[in-house]
Scaffold this motif. Structure first.
Motif, PDB file in Angstrom:
ATOM      1  N   ASP A 232     111.609 -58.010 -72.115  1.00  0.00           N
ATOM      2  CA  ASP A 232     110.311 -58.099 -72.780  1.00  0.00           C
ATOM      3  C   ASP A 232     110.213 -59.362 -73.614  1.00  0.00           C
ATOM      4  O   ASP A 232     111.126 -59.682 -74.379  1.00  0.00           O
ATOM      5  CB  ASP A 232     110.099 -56.892 -73.718  1.00  0.00           C
TER       6      ASP A 232
ATOM      7  N   LYS B 162     108.409 -59.573 -76.137  1.00  0.00           N
ATOM      8  CA  LYS B 162     108.334 -59.117 -77.530  1.00  0.00           C
ATOM      9  C   LYS B 162     109.559 -58.320 -77.962  1.00  0.00           C
ATOM     10  O   LYS B 162     109.593 -57.763 -79.049  1.00  0.00           O
ATOM     11  CB  LYS B 162     107.071 -58.276 -77.740  1.00  0.00           C
TER      12      LYS B 162
ATOM     13  N   HIS C 292     106.618 -51.844 -81.542  1.00  0.00           N
ATOM     14  CA  HIS C 292     107.643 -51.451 -80.590  1.00  0.00           C
ATOM     15  C   HIS C 292     107.699 -49.929 -80.504  1.00  0.00           C
ATOM     16  O   HIS C 292     107.776 -49.250 -81.527  1.00  0.00           O
ATOM     17  CB  HIS C 292     108.998 -52.012 -81.025  1.00  0.00           C
TER      18      HIS C 292
ATOM     19  N   PHE D 241     102.203 -57.654 -80.934  1.00  0.00           N
ATOM     20  CA  PHE D 241     103.485 -58.290 -80.677  1.00  0.00           C
ATOM     21  C   PHE D 241     104.598 -57.690 -81.533  1.00  0.00           C
ATOM     22  O   PHE D 241     105.763 -57.659 -81.137  1.00  0.00           O
ATOM     23  CB  PHE D 241     103.384 -59.800 -80.929  1.00  0.00           C
ATOM     24  N   GLN D 242     104.267 -57.216 -82.722  1.00  0.00           N
ATOM     25  CA  GLN D 242     105.268 -56.641 -83.609  1.00  0.00           C
ATOM     26  C   GLN D 242     105.414 -55.130 -83.441  1.00  0.00           C
ATOM     27  O   GLN D 242     106.196 -54.507 -84.159  1.00  0.00           O
ATOM     28  CB  GLN D 242     104.911 -56.954 -85.070  1.00  0.00           C
TER      29      GLN D 242
ATOM     30  N   GLU E 198     105.637 -53.104 -73.216  1.00  0.00           N
ATOM     31  CA  GLU E 198     107.099 -53.114 -73.216  1.00  0.00           C
ATOM     32  C   GLU E 198     107.617 -52.645 -71.856  1.00  0.00           C
ATOM     33  O   GLU E 198     108.289 -51.618 -71.748  1.00  0.00           O
ATOM     34  CB  GLU E 198     107.636 -52.199 -74.316  1.00  0.00           C
TER      35      GLU E 198
ATOM     36  N   ASN F 216     112.953 -57.150 -79.549  1.00  0.00           N
ATOM     37  CA  ASN F 216     113.593 -57.576 -80.794  1.00  0.00           C
ATOM     38  C   ASN F 216     114.997 -57.003 -80.948  1.00  0.00           C
ATOM     39  O   ASN F 216     115.501 -56.844 -82.045  1.00  0.00           O
ATOM     40  CB  ASN F 216     112.726 -57.204 -82.005  1.00  0.00           C
TER      41      ASN F 216
END
Length: 799
Positions: A732, A734, A188, A185-186, A378, A736
């Motif tokens: 997405d 996730k 990218h 999840f973190q 993504e 950010n």
């Protein structure tokens, strides 16, 4: 004896198979063969179709379907007029091509074939044309003038074989947050970090000596600023982490084993795109590495390099002290290189697999620009990536153009991350009347805009408007621009009214104009902008060869080209872009959007959209530099096209062709060799469009013409990326940053829209809205059983 009989007596005595210009390789097996390609071209010129055309003539190793090969033959017909008499004739041009591919030369090549009205009559002229045929001739006065021709200056090739036999591949890359297969999840990978346009690209060169009998690939990479750690990861493992490679060499002198290759630092300076040092001054740094074996198990197993090996690699950018931005550590894009074959490849991969494998030709929707599959969860970023074959000289222009795309021309703010610096010199340029203040404000993640809720503002739409006679409105001009700067008179706003629900389950939109409904108007939601460079690279002759304005073949389809005047030269151009093909180049499309959508003037279109009675339209004159426009052209032109999924499943694709959809949505074509960008030249692509105007019937018609297009005519929308569009629109979970973050999921599912005004909620609805020239295909689709219709939809969602 007839010339046809004379030829075959000669041909039967000639058993050699020869390879020549790629332009004659219509079955795509990388050989221009007389008994396959030559026969296909000759048969087509004789008027043969179906099995009579292709039977027994397609090479066994052709990667294309019959329909794709027919498309390639049709493309070849656009330049098969070898003797230059203005038409392609079987007993002249067809025979010359076939003889040429059999290896015949001299008098026997042209004997009894040259037409009486030919303009190329000597053996030398004919051979010269056969060796380089795919060139657009200078058109007569008053005809369409090509954007590019044989005299166009070309950017250098990036894949080639040197005179010493070494295969050279040159590419470019950008800094990334994580690795290609990090899916947490973190993690990218596809998004862009702050300051991405400053010192955060690199150029990479591979020199492959394997075909010369050496187990050696020499890698050189050039960064825009010095590196701390110098990592070039090779031979993917993923054994312990998803970013692990078997070979991650250390600098020379720091190797764990002094016998293994190490990274060599060559110092600072300036290097050109041939990787030649041009100055000892500058912030760039050069590094190199010799790859001499294939590593496995951390080097416990090493084997010599062999032709055909897939080598996955990733170059990291661990910056030492860049002049801008505080972040230092970046990873890079994962590429797959097939040893002994020039270029890098879009690739696919399965968990547990080591190096990725190239995606097959049928999956390469955008040719060499095609992106490999995303493995980081993504999906919303699929329309925002660099082309896989990005040339070293274009990486910086790409990221600089992306900055233009994401910048507000009202505030100078980059609309993606708050830690990106404000571009102060671009402030206060939108207006006095405009629709949105940035390109990305409408083209969300480079895809289509979401449909507004009923009662919502249509601030990502363009409303072209006209008086009763179709001329621009005297009060507001050609485009309704709802936003304004200063105290001028508002042109009004538009909101979405309640949908009209039809008895067949479809819906049509209604609009509420605050200043009264214009006598004529046409509503368009912001479209996807991926692949525009490749569409620009299709030569005009190819597109115009598909015209059938009078439906001479009685198939119910009468596509015709949009003709557009070049505002800078006055030349007549072929329209390609926009829902009605109203612009002729990527630059023209950009300048038009700046002009009417953002209220920013350019050198191409320096005058604001202004009604004859308006007095507050703003000043004329360019407000954004040509350099910034040129960078934006490269950004849009060099966006990678997503690879097709499930490309070996032919069921839905065959049905799509059987019901006639491919009559307008042409599956494949090959781009011209005259386009200046090497990434776009000579690419076999799968856009599923003919770029022509078609009458789609009264259901989709509006009442305002545009250029040479009537209210009922629409350009065939390219279908590539259709299956990715929903995820791009939704964002997405996730994400950010302000671009990739999902806005309002799952409510946004109800805001998905297809067609020019977003009225279709699904692909099925979009098909059922087809009328006019698409009516027969729609009826055929509706006549399919549920399983067959689902197969067609699954095919379209694979694009």
């Amino acid at each position: 004896m007839s010339k046809f009989g004379k030829f075959f007596i000669v041909a039967l005595c000639c058993f050699s198979v020869n390879t020549f210009a790629d332009d004659w390789d219509v079955d795509g097996n990388n050989e221009a063969d007389a008994l396959s390609d030559g026969l296909l071209i000759l048969r087509y010129a004789f008027g043969l179709r179906g099995d009579s055309l292709t039977g027994g003539a397609i090479a066994p190793n052709s990667p294309f379907s019959e329909s794709e090969i027919v498309s390639r033959i049709e493309n070849a017909m656009s330049y098969a007029d070898v003797d230059g008499n203005g038409e392609v004739d079987a007993l002249s041009d067809g025979l010359i091509i076939l003889r040429y591919l059999f290896g015949l030369r001299g008098e026997v090549l042209v004997a009894d074939t040259i037409s009486p009205d030919a303009t190329r009559t000597s053996i030398e002229e004919v051979v010269a044309y056969l060796e380089s045929p795919n060139q657009t001739p200078e058109p007569p006065s008053g005809e369409v003038v090509p954007l590019y021709n044989a005299s166009t200056a070309l950017e250098p090739e990036t894949t080639f074989t040197r005179s010493d036999g070494v295969i050279v591949t040159r590419i470019a890359d950008r800094g990334r947050d994580r690795h290609h297969k990090d899916s947490g999840f973190q993690d990218h990978y596809d998004h862009y970090l702050a300051h991405y346009w400053q010192y955060r690209t690199m150029r990479i060169q591979l020199e492959d000596y394997v075909s010369k009998g050496q187990s050696l690939i020499r890698v050189t990479w050039i960064t825009e600023s010095a590196l701390g750690a110098k990592e070039f990861r090779v031979w993917y493992s993923g054994q312990n982490t998803t970013g692990q490679f078997w070979f991650n060499p250390q600098p020379v002198g720091q190797q764990a084993n002094p016998n293994e290759p190490g990274v060599v630092s060559h110092g600072s300076g300036t290097w050109n795109n041939d990787f030649v040092k041009t100055s000892s001054s500058g912030l760039q740094h050069k590094y190199s590495l010799d790859i001499v074996t294939r590593w496995q198990l951390g080097g416990q197993i090493q084997e010599p390099l062999r032709t055909g090996m897939n080598m996955e690699f990733e170059a990291s950018m661990f910056l030492l002290n860049p002049p801008a931005g505080s972040r230092l550590n970046y990873y890079g894009t994962s590429f797959v290189y097939k040893v002994g074959s020039p270029g890098v490849h879009a690739f696919q991969w399965q968990p547990g697999q080591q190096d990725g494998t190239p995606i097959a030709q049928r999956g390469l929707s955008g040719g060499g620009t095609t992106l490999g599959y995303n493995y980081t969860n993504e999906p919303a970023g699929r329309f925002m990536q660099m082309a896989t074959n990005m040339a070293p000289g274009n990486a910086n222009a790409f990221v600089l153009g992306r900055r233009v795309h994401h910048t507000s021309f009202l505030t100078g703010v980059h609309g993606e991350r708050h830690d990106n610096p404000i571009w102060y010199s671009q402030r206060n340029k939108s207006g006095k009347h405009f629709i949105n203040e940035s390109c990305a404000g409408c083209h969300v993640r480079n895809g289509k805009a979401l449909v507004a809720d009923v009662g919502g503002s249509l601030d990502k739409w363009v409303f072209n408007v006209g008086e009763q006679n179709g001329e621009p409105m005297s009060s507001i001009g050609r485009v309704l621009q709802p936003r304004k700067v200063g105290t001028g008179t508002s042109e009004g706003t538009v909101t979405l009214g309640a949908w009209t629900e039809l008895s067949n389950g479809l819906r049509s939109p209604n609009y509420i104009f605050s200043n009264g409904t214009p006598p004529q108007f046409s509503a368009r939601i912001a479209p996807s902008i991926v692949g525009v460079g490749l569409l620009e690279a299709i030569d005009e002759a190819t597109i115009m060869s598909w015209e059938d304005e009078n439906d001479s073949n009685n198939d119910g389809i009468s596509g015709r080209a949009s003709l557009v005047e070049d505002p800078e030269t006055g030349d007549l151009r072929l329209g390609r872009f926009g829902y009605k093909a109203g612009t002729f180049s990527v630059k023209h499309q950009i300048a038009s959007a700046f002009n009417t959508d953002m209220g920013v003037m350019t050198s191409m279109l320096p005058n604001p959209d202004c009604g004859s009675q308006q007095t507050d339209c703003g000043n004329s004159g360019s407000e954004v530099s040509d350099e910034n426009i040129d960078n934006l052209v490269k950004y849009l032109s060099l966006l990678g096209v997503g690879a097709r999924r499930d490309y070996n499943n032919r069921t839905g694709e065959d049905l799509f062709e059987e019901i006639g959809c491919a009559g307008c949505h042409r599956p494949s074509m090959t781009t011209s060799n005259n386009h200046p960008l090497t990434e776009l030249r000579g690419q076999t692509i799968y856009p599923y469009s003919d770029l022509l105007l078609h009458d789609m019937g009264p259901g989709l018609a509006d009442n305002l013409a545009e250029g040479s297009a009537s209210g009922a005519e629409w350009r065939t929308t390219p279908l590539w990326g259709l299956g990715l569009a929903k995820n791009v629109m939704l964002g997405d979970a996730k994400g950010n940053d302000l671009v990739s973050l999902a806005r309002d999921y799952p409510a946004d599912l109800n805001r998905i829209g297809y067609l020019h005004d977003g009225r279709a909620r699904t692909i099925d609805e979009a098909i059922r809205w087809h009328g006019g020239e698409g009516e027969a295909s729609k009826v055929a689709y509706e006549s399919l059983n549920d399983t067959q219709r689902n197969a067609v939809i699954e095919f379209l969602e694979s694009l």
